[in-house]
Design a protein around this motif. Structure first.
Motif, mmCIF file in Angstrom:
data_model
loop_
_atom_site.group_PDB
_atom_site.id
_atom_site.type_symbol
_atom_site.label_atom_id
_atom_site.label_comp_id
_atom_site.label_asym_id
_atom_site.label_seq_id
_atom_site.Cartn_x
_atom_site.Cartn_y
_atom_site.Cartn_z
ATOM 1 N N GLY A 115 -18.051 -8.286 68.256
ATOM 2 C CA GLY A 115 -17.692 -7.247 67.521
ATOM 3 C C GLY A 115 -17.567 -6.073 68.337
ATOM 4 N N LEU A 116 -16.693 -6.385 69.302
ATOM 5 C CA LEU A 116 -16.012 -5.278 70.328
ATOM 6 C C LEU A 116 -14.675 -4.936 69.961
ATOM 7 N N LEU A 117 -14.037 -5.580 69.110
ATOM 8 C CA LEU A 117 -12.593 -5.249 68.807
ATOM 9 C C LEU A 117 -12.523 -4.793 67.472
ATOM 10 N N ARG A 118 -11.868 -3.797 67.223
ATOM 11 C CA ARG A 118 -11.389 -2.860 66.127
ATOM 12 C C ARG A 118 -10.400 -3.554 65.189
ATOM 13 N N ASP A 119 -10.709 -3.733 63.985
ATOM 14 C CA ASP A 119 -9.650 -4.327 63.046
ATOM 15 C C ASP A 119 -8.395 -3.141 63.100
ATOM 16 N N LEU A 120 -7.409 -3.541 63.402
ATOM 17 C CA LEU A 120 -6.088 -2.864 63.404
ATOM 18 C C LEU A 120 -5.260 -2.946 62.030
ATOM 19 N N GLY A 121 -5.681 -3.858 61.140
ATOM 20 C CA GLY A 121 -5.060 -3.979 60.011
ATOM 21 C C GLY A 121 -4.540 -2.859 59.341
ATOM 22 N N PRO A 122 -5.531 -1.849 58.792
ATOM 23 C CA PRO A 122 -5.484 -0.663 58.332
ATOM 24 C C PRO A 122 -4.392 0.155 59.147
ATOM 25 N N LEU A 123 -4.429 0.192 60.486
ATOM 26 C CA LEU A 123 -3.563 0.979 61.140
ATOM 27 C C LEU A 123 -2.119 0.575 61.135
ATOM 28 N N TRP A 124 -1.974 -0.698 60.988
ATOM 29 C CA TRP A 124 -0.628 -1.456 60.790
ATOM 30 C C TRP A 124 0.087 -1.013 59.568
ATOM 31 N N ASP A 125 -0.777 -1.057 58.490
ATOM 32 C CA ASP A 125 -0.381 -0.677 57.381
ATOM 33 C C ASP A 125 0.021 0.879 57.360
ATOM 34 N N SER A 126 -0.907 1.723 57.538
ATOM 35 C CA SER A 126 -0.717 3.321 57.475
ATOM 36 C C SER A 126 0.223 3.817 58.504
ATOM 37 N N ALA A 127 0.357 3.248 59.630
ATOM 38 C CA ALA A 127 1.279 3.746 60.492
ATOM 39 C C ALA A 127 2.640 2.952 60.174
ATOM 40 N N LYS A 128 2.635 1.838 59.628
ATOM 41 C CA LYS A 128 3.879 1.199 59.061
ATOM 42 C C LYS A 128 4.369 0.627 60.513
ATOM 43 N N LEU A 129 3.609 0.091 61.236
ATOM 44 C CA LEU A 129 4.006 -0.801 62.513
ATOM 45 C C LEU A 129 5.007 -1.820 62.081
ATOM 46 N N GLY A 130 5.036 -2.328 60.936
ATOM 47 C CA GLY A 130 5.653 -3.260 60.550
ATOM 48 C C GLY A 130 7.242 -3.017 60.728
ATOM 49 N N ASP A 131 7.632 -1.645 60.734
ATOM 50 C CA ASP A 131 8.920 -1.113 60.941
ATOM 51 C C ASP A 131 9.400 -1.496 62.350
ATOM 52 N N ASN A 132 8.408 -1.588 63.065
ATOM 53 C CA ASN A 132 9.051 -1.701 64.732
ATOM 54 C C ASN A 132 8.591 -3.099 65.021
ATOM 55 N N LEU A 133 7.507 -3.842 64.537
ATOM 56 C CA LEU A 133 7.257 -5.160 65.000
ATOM 57 C C LEU A 133 7.432 -6.217 63.908
ATOM 58 N N SER A 134 7.917 -7.139 64.108
ATOM 59 C CA SER A 134 8.137 -8.182 63.192
ATOM 60 C C SER A 134 6.736 -8.760 62.854
ATOM 61 N N ASP A 135 6.688 -9.492 61.623
ATOM 62 C CA ASP A 135 5.305 -10.075 61.334
ATOM 63 C C ASP A 135 4.980 -11.417 62.103
ATOM 64 N N ALA A 136 6.025 -12.045 62.674
ATOM 65 C CA ALA A 136 5.425 -12.872 63.764
ATOM 66 C C ALA A 136 4.706 -12.184 64.826
ATOM 67 N N TRP A 137 5.007 -11.149 65.363
ATOM 68 C CA TRP A 137 3.991 -10.704 66.390
ATOM 69 C C TRP A 137 2.805 -10.155 65.783
ATOM 70 N N LYS A 138 2.732 -9.725 64.448
ATOM 71 C CA LYS A 138 1.515 -9.389 63.944
ATOM 72 C C LYS A 138 0.713 -10.524 63.999
ATOM 73 N N ALA A 139 1.302 -11.698 63.797
ATOM 74 C CA ALA A 139 0.595 -12.937 63.376
ATOM 75 C C ALA A 139 0.066 -13.576 64.935
ATOM 76 N N LEU A 140 0.638 -13.089 65.882
ATOM 77 C CA LEU A 140 0.303 -13.578 67.065
ATOM 78 C C LEU A 140 -0.803 -12.759 67.807
ATOM 79 N N GLY A 141 -1.014 -11.497 67.363
ATOM 80 C CA GLY A 141 -2.304 -10.824 67.357
ATOM 81 C C GLY A 141 -3.368 -10.962 66.497
ATOM 82 N N THR A 142 -3.335 -11.781 65.728
ATOM 83 C CA THR A 142 -4.406 -12.147 64.625
ATOM 84 C C THR A 142 -5.545 -13.149 64.839
ATOM 85 N N THR A 143 -6.480 -12.822 64.637
ATOM 86 C CA THR A 143 -7.562 -14.001 65.110
ATOM 87 C C THR A 143 -8.426 -14.034 63.517
#
Lengths: 434, 320, 273
Positions: A115-143
């Motif tokens: 329970g120590l890590l924050r779910d950054l999914g909402p941030l990814w969507d709202s800050a549109k991080l997908g414009d800067n990082l491809s989905d492959a990097w998102k997958a790499l940071g996903t558990t």
């Protein structure tokens, strides 16, 4: 870079909603803030040292310039060896930080489960991080389906370093691209009194060979399954990998086992880069820095890299990578600033700082001309391939230890009987480790 | 009179005749009661600091050893499970054997070397000062630096000092991957650690030799004894107290050795140079199985206690 | 000393000590040559170039002055603490009778076996709860507390050869146990106290693990230097400078004070005449 199919939420309508709700959102804990003026202290749990620390400092300075009201503070952990021990001790005893640096997916899972890590999914969507990082990097940071880490640098772990002078001495004009070419070059190297491969088996770097061979023979999905223990270590895929590696040893690749066990990765690096007694070393991209600063060589001129050769098993578009990510901690007190930082880290400004420090940035917005020759070569190679995180960093604590020790035993005895013993031992440990 | 210069503030007092038997016993009991407050007063700060630094962590360790802890996951009660696992753990058994070999050999080597050099130096203190200083300097560098020094000596190819020397004097065929061969690695480690630890016994034993009355030595010298005879028959026996202290301190100290092993072999190759101390570190810090590591530590402590108990009881039995 | 010291002794000792001198010279050489030249061995003669670049870089890049000051404070206070408390405790164990005497002694001496790693994590949590992280006390308490295991043993061993007639004399003349300690025993045990002092100073000055975890803003030299080598860049030349800078102080202290304990002997031979 391709990956498994990742459904991408429609961003447009969401953005409209967010703009309207941002005022209210700012009041709520954990809601991402778009105000450029985030303020307060931003605490980073930092365990980097040496030149890495220099880069972290540069990133902090860059962020503070863009957000003058934020003051970056560090909880500096000086670590010996594996940093996880010290990080765990710090977290367990109640240290509070907003963000921290992670480079182990297994550790990410451990912290997420606690329970120590924050779910950054909402941030990814709202800050549109997908414009800067491809989905492959998102997958790499996903558990377990949730995004916990924003990757800020990565390294190719399927690159073989070599010294141009050594290759010239052995009469190798073009680097091999297939397995057979690679193995047939051994004779030329041996004739020139050069041991083809330097394997630093003292602690962990020998595992790189196992992993790259495995992925090229069996593909990244199977490697992921192995890491998650969905297939046992006694599976044929593992045995075939070890048998292939044994072939390499029989073909005279590596010298005797005791010398391999006496060399750590830096000894191997010196052997290749400085002494010229060995031909290739497969090690992470930090060797690029080391060869320049410690050995005094010029990147791209005195040494270069060659990507792991194709093995013809249908999985040759794979690369083993490592990465470092920033994660948000739930125990922090300035989530707004943390989110702002996590967003900023994907932008061109931050990416260029990373590139200027001779490291690869995953951001689309990076200025690739800042890369040195070798780094550029690694980035190009990885961008074409499916990626899999270094297997050793995906395994839980005592399993990775046993895995490395058993691979040492394999080097001492690469026979079929030895392979059976080794795989059984790893499997026995894996049974209790998950 | 002893050689120790006496400066009693109250002026010199004559030694009175010893008290008679019965009176002595009464005195003893009275002393036992009268002494207690004074003793505890003198000991109070020590006990407080000791309680914080040792007792509290020890209690925590004992507590932890009964739990199964994996990383940051919730600990679950495990009873004696850790100890059972330890018993069956081949790596732990290997660590026990390695530890025995390690403590005996490093202590023997370091104390032996320190003793020999101290004996020799006792006859020429000024001339040997610089050498004793250098040996103590080797003791003074941190354990990790010792590790790095010897790493550079043992490197497998010609970039290691040892191999380089062998090549240089034409014995190149003996060049070896010292730390990669499970047979040679432990001995190389022992030599490296003993090298660093020699400075302390040297210091202690040399100090003991300096307390020997000059008259005795002068007399022996005048009587025509050779330096070697003086060393063997006079200095050596009289330095035994120093040797005993050095043995004890180096013996217990060798159990705490860590950095040297970590830097030189990381417990390898194939975990063959792990002592119990290193095993504990590996389990507790690297794999964060705090419970298991704690159990290993406790086993070590109990073992040391068992071994040292008779010695300490014997030494404190005849207390005044 | 006695007559004329045999000339072959310094030669033999000198030859033996080559094994110690050579590696130490290696550190010095590594600190004054560029790293690229010493990577394959500091004795390499292929390319000889001396440079004090490493020394300058260490000085400019790391807060050495602060590190020195913190190290001095920590080692100094811990040393004085040990030097004061140890003889009192050793005297109590040796000459006084009280309940649990032997038990306490056994516990204290066996604590020597406890590796620092065992002590560090529980203490970390405790100090955090007490708000002592980043406070010098968090380090000083374990420094002194952990020293008793060997220091009390050392001084007590010396006291075993101390003439107990003197202690008896003091008691019979009416001195209580404590004034006996101050007036009779203490003045004559200075050599062993100095030995404890020098060793404690050395251990505390070099200590890394405890200040590494407990101190953040003001750190002693070993912690400053732990930051020198990154995960992947060894910086051998800088590390050599660090080793020299860190080790030189306790060695100087040793040189200055070595007469103090060599003279009176802390491990008496019992040669009384």
């Amino acid at each position: 870079m391709t990956t498994g199919i990742v459904p991408h939420a429609a961003a447009v309508t969401r953005r409209a909603l967010m703009v309207g709700a941002s005022a209210i959102a700012m009041m709520l804990m954990g809601a991402p803030s778009f105000a450029a003026d985030v303020s307060g202290d931003l605490v980073l749990l930092d365990w980097a040292s040496g030149s890495e620390q220099d880069m972290i400092k540069a990133l902090e300075d860059g962020f503070m310039k863009a957000n003058p009201n934020v003051h970056f503070k560090e909880i500096n952990l000086t670590v010996q060896g594996d940093a996880r021990g010290a990080i765990r001790a710090a977290l367990q005893s109640g240290e509070k930080a907003d963000i921290f640096i992670n480079t182990w997916p297994a550790f990410r899972k451990e912290l997420a489960d606690a329970g120590l890590l924050r779910d950054l999914g909402p941030l990814w969507d709202s800050a549109k991080l997908g414009d800067n990082l491809s989905d492959a990097w998102k997958a790499l940071g996903t558990t377990d389906g949730k995004l916990y880490g924003i990757t800020y640098t990565f390294g190719d772990r399927s690159a073989m370093f070599y010294k141009t002078e050594t290759m010239k001495k052995a009469g190798i004009d073009t680097q091999p691209t297939t397995w057979d070419e690679f193995v047939s070059n051994f004779k030329k190297l041996n004739d020139a009194k050069v041991i083809p491969i330097a394997i630093g088996a003292k602690v962990w770097s020998h595992a790189e060979w196992f992993e790259s061979i495995y992925e090229h023979l069996n593909g990244v999905e199977k490697a992921a399954d192995l890491a998650a223990h969905k297939i046992p270590w006694t599976d044929d895929s593992v045995k075939n990998t070890l048998k292939k590696w044994a072939e390499l040893i029989k073909a005279g690749c590596c010298g005797d086992a005791n010398t391999m066990l006496a060399m750590d990765w830096d000894n191997a690096s010196d052997a290749v880069m400085k002494a010229g007694t060995h031909g290739y070393q497969m090690i992470g991209m930090w060797n690029n820095d080391r060869a320049q600063s410690t050995d005094g060589l010029k990147s791209g001129v005195d040494f270069s890299i060659q990507q792991f050769p194709a093995m013809g098993a249908g999985h040759d578009d794979v690369s083993s990578v490592d990465s470092k990510e920033f994660s948000g901690l739930t125990i922090g007190s300035n989530q707004a600033a943390a989110d702002a930082f996590l967003t900023w880290i994907t932008t061109a400004e931050a990416a260029n700082i990373v590139a200027a420090h001779n490291l690869a940035s995953p951001s689309n917005k990076v200025d690739a001309s800042l890369y040195s020759t070798v780094v550029k070569a690694s980035v190009d190679a990885v961008s074409k391939d499916k990626v899999q995180f270094v297997l050793g960093d995906l395994l839980p604590g005592d399993l990775v230890d046993e895995y490395r020790v058993q691979l040492q035993k394999f080097l001492q005895d690469p026979s079929d009987a030895g392979i059976d013993a080794v795989t059984q031992a790893i499997e026995a440990k894996a049974a209790t480790a998950y | 009179m002893t050689d120790v210069a006496l400066q009693s503030r109250g002026g010199q007092r004559d030694t009175p005749p010893a008290a008679e038997g019965g009176a002595r016993e009464r005195t003893a009991l009275r002393r036992w009661i009268a002494d207690a407050p004074a003793a505890y007063l003198l000991l109070a700060p020590v006990l407080v600091l000791f309680a914080f630094s040792v007792v509290y962590p020890l209690i925590q360790t004992i507590w932890l050893s009964f739990f199964d802890i994996k990383g940051l996951a919730k600990p679950r009660f495990y009873g004696f499970g850790n100890f059972v696992t330890l018993f069956y753990d081949g790596n732990f058994r290997q660590a026990v054997v390695t530890t025995l070999l390690w403590t005996v050999c490093t202590t023997a080597l370091s104390v032996g070397a320190g003793w020999g050099i101290a004996l020799l130096s006792a006859l020429a203190p000024r001339q040997t000062l610089i050498f004793r200083f250098m040996i103590f300097a080797a003791f003074g560098v941190s354990e990790a630096v010792t590790g790095y020094i010897w790493l550079g000596i043992y490197r497998p190819d010609a970039s290691g000092l040892l191999n380089s020397l062998l090549y240089g004097i034409g014995l190149g065929q003996f060049a070896h991957p010292w730390l990669g061969d499970a047979h040679t690695a432990i001995w190389c480690l022992i030599i490296a650690y003993s090298w660093a630890q020699t400075g302390l016994p040297l210091l202690l034993i040399y100090a003991a030799t300096q307390a020997i009355s000059k008259n005795v030595l002068e007399a022996a010298y005048v009587d025509g004894a050779s330096p070697l005879q003086i060393m063997r028959h006079i200095i050596a026996p009289l330095s035994m107290p120093g040797v005993r202290v050095a043995l004890f301190i180096n013996l217990l100290g060798s159990l705490r050795a860590f950095d040297t092993i970590y830097v030189l072999t990381a417990g390898g190759p194939v975990r063959s140079t792990e002592t119990i101390g290193f095993f504990m570190f590996r389990e507790s810090f690297t794999q964060f199985k705090l419970g298991y590591g704690a159990a290993a530590t406790l086993v070590l402590l109990v073992a040391v206690l068992i071994v040292s108990l008779p010695a300490i009881i014997q030494r404190t039995a005849g207390a005044r | 000393m006695i007559g004329k010291a045999p000339r072959w002794i310094p030669v033999v000792v000198g030859l033996i000590s080559i094994a110690w001198i050579v590696p130490l010279i290696g550190i010095v050489v590594t600190s004054i040559r560029p790293e690229a030249d010493t990577v394959l061995g500091w004795w390499r003669l292929d390319h000889i170039q001396l440079t004090i670049d490493a020394w300058i870089r260490v000085w400019s890049k790391y807060r050495l002055g602060d590190g020195f000051w913190v190290s001095a404070q920590l080692a100094g206070i811990a040393t004085i603490g040990s030097m004061i408390l140890t003889p009192a405790a050793a005297y109590a164990f040796q000459f006084l009778k009280f309940p649990f005497r032997r038990t306490l002694l056994i516990i204290i001496i066996n604590a020597f076996v406890l590796p620092q790693q065992v002590v560090v994590i529980p203490l970390f949590t405790l100090w955090r709860q007490m708000g002592l992280i980043d406070n010098l006390l968090a380090v000083l308490i374990p420094y002194v507390g952990l020293s008793f295991a060997w220091s009390i043993f050392l001084v007590k061993n010396f006291l075993e050869d101390f003439p107990k007639e003197l202690v008896e004399a003091g008691r019979i003349d009416g001195c209580g146990p404590i004034s006996t300690f101050f007036h009779v025993v203490l003045p004559n045990t200075l050599s062993s106290i100095f030995a404890v002092g020098i060793l404690q100073f050395l251990f505390c000055w070099n200590s890394l693990l405890i200040p590494l975890l407990f101190l953040r803003t003001e750190v002693p030299l070993p912690v400053v230097f732990a930051q020198i080598s990154g995960q992947y860049d060894p910086n051998w030349d800088l590390r050599a400078v660090a080793a020299i800078v860190t080790t030189i102080v306790p060695l100087i202290i040793f040189l200055v004070f070595q007469r103090q304990f060599a003279g009176g002997s802390l491990t008496t031979s019992g040669s009384k005449e």
